[in-house]
Design an enzyme around this catalytic site. Sequence first.
Site, mmCIF file in Angstrom:
data_model
loop_
_atom_site.group_PDB
_atom_site.id
_atom_site.type_symbol
_atom_site.label_atom_id
_atom_site.label_comp_id
_atom_site.label_asym_id
_atom_site.label_seq_id
_atom_site.Cartn_x
_atom_site.Cartn_y
_atom_site.Cartn_z
ATOM 1 N N TYR A 28 36.341 43.587 48.799
ATOM 2 C CA TYR A 28 37.664 43.452 47.852
ATOM 3 C C TYR A 28 37.712 42.056 48.477
ATOM 4 O O TYR A 28 38.395 42.298 49.006
ATOM 5 C CB TYR A 28 38.051 44.700 47.568
ATOM 6 N N GLU A 31 41.762 38.922 40.782
ATOM 7 C CA GLU A 31 40.600 39.293 41.716
ATOM 8 C C GLU A 31 38.987 40.078 41.643
ATOM 9 O O GLU A 31 38.911 39.497 40.573
ATOM 10 C CB GLU A 31 41.280 41.444 41.321
#
Length: 394
Positions: free
Chosen positions: A105, A193
Site C-alpha cells: 500500500y 492512493e
Amino acid sequence: MKIQEADAKLLLRAQGLPVPPWTVARSASEARTAAATYLAHGASAVVVKAQVLVGGRGKAGGVKLARTADDAESVASAILGMSIKGITVRKVLVGPAAEIVQEFYLGAILDRASRRIVVMASAEGGVEIEEVAKRDPGAIHRETAHPFLGLADWQARRLAFAVGLGGVHLRTFVAIAKGLVTTMTTYDADLVEINPLAIVRETDADGNSLVKLLALDAKITLDDSALPRHPDLEALRDLGEEDPADVEARTHDLSFIRLDGTIGCMVNGAGLAMTTMDLVKRAGGEPANFLDIGGGARADKVAAAMRLILEDRKVQAILVNIFGGITRGDEVAKGLIEARSQQHREVPMVVRIVGTNADEAQRLLREARFETAATLDEAAEKAVAAARAVGGAA
Ligand code: GDP
Ligand code: MN
C-alpha cells in the site's frame, strides 16, 4: 471530487509513475476487442475491472482475470450492470494482467491536523487501509512531506525499508513515493492512493524474467475548492455517478450537504447556516441538511433551493433563516412564494427574515399566509414543533 481509476492512472502516468496500459470499455464486445489486442501483443491474460467510484471492487467480484477474448467478454458482461455498494457498473477497465509477486500500500493524504501532506506505506497491500489501521496500526508507516520541498529521498527510502523493499526496487519506489506528493500538489488532490503497488514479474522478448514495481490500482480525490484552478480536470467529473442533488446544487451555485434529520434548513451565509443547525438541535430537532444559498440570492435560486430540500422525503418541516444584507428579503420572500406554488407536497415552513427589505418581505409573507418568526430561537422552536406534529419525533 472522486475520479475513476482510469482517470487517476492518467494523472499518475503524466507525473511519470509506472502504470500498466488500459482501455475503458462500455460494453462486453468493446471489452472483448480490447482484450484481444492485449492478448495478441504478448499478454498471457487480461484483467477486467469495474469502473465505479467506490473501493473494495475486488471483494465485491468487480475485478476478474480472463485468459481469452471469449473469457474477457463473458467476464465483462457479468461485471457490467453489477451493483457495487449501490452503484451500477456502466464501464470496465481492461488491461494486461500483471503477475503479482507482492502487494504493497502506498498513499498520500492531506493531514489537516499538521497541515502537511503525509505519505503512508504498508507491506499489507491489496486490503483496505482502514482495516489495516484498525487491526494493526503499527503496520502503517508515515512520513510528512515538506510544504515546499516535498518528500525527501531519505524519507522515501525510510518508507521503502520499513515495508521491506530494497535492492532493485529502491530507486523506483523513491521515485513513486515522491511522485505521489508531486501529484497531490500539481492537481490539488487531497488523496492519492496506490493499492496495490505491486512487485510484478514480466518476461522480456528474449524470455528473460524480470521484476518491477507497478501501480495496479489508483485512487485520487481532488479538492473541490481548488477545481477552478484546474478547468481541464472538471472534464473528469463522472456525472453519472454523482448524487443528482449534488449536481442540482452545483448548477445553481448552492452550497448543500444532506444530513440525516427532518428539519430542512435554508439559510444565507455559511456561518449563519451552522448557527441555524445548532439552534435546531438545541430546540430538540435534527437538521436534514446544510444549505447556504449565498449572498444576493434571487428568487429563482431560492426556488431551486426549496426544490432540493423538498426532494428529501425525510424533511417534515422547513426553517428559512435569512439575514438580508446583499440578499434582499423581499426577493427571498418572492422566491419562497413561487416555490410553494410549485410544491408537490405540503410541508410546514417557518420563515425568519431580517435586514434589507425585511418589512416588505414580512408583508408579502403575511399575505401569502406563511408562518413567520421574529427571532432565530423562535423560528427553530416552531419548526421543530411543526415537524413533531407532522411525523412524530424530529
Ligand atoms: P479494489 O478492490 O477496488 O481496490 O480494486 P484493485 O484494483 O485494487 O483490485 C483488487 C485486487 O485484485 C488487487 O489487490 C489484486 O490482488 C487483484 N488484481 C488487480 N489487478 C490485477 C492484475 O493485473 N493481476 C492480478 N493477478 N491480480 C490483480
Ligand atoms: Mn485497490
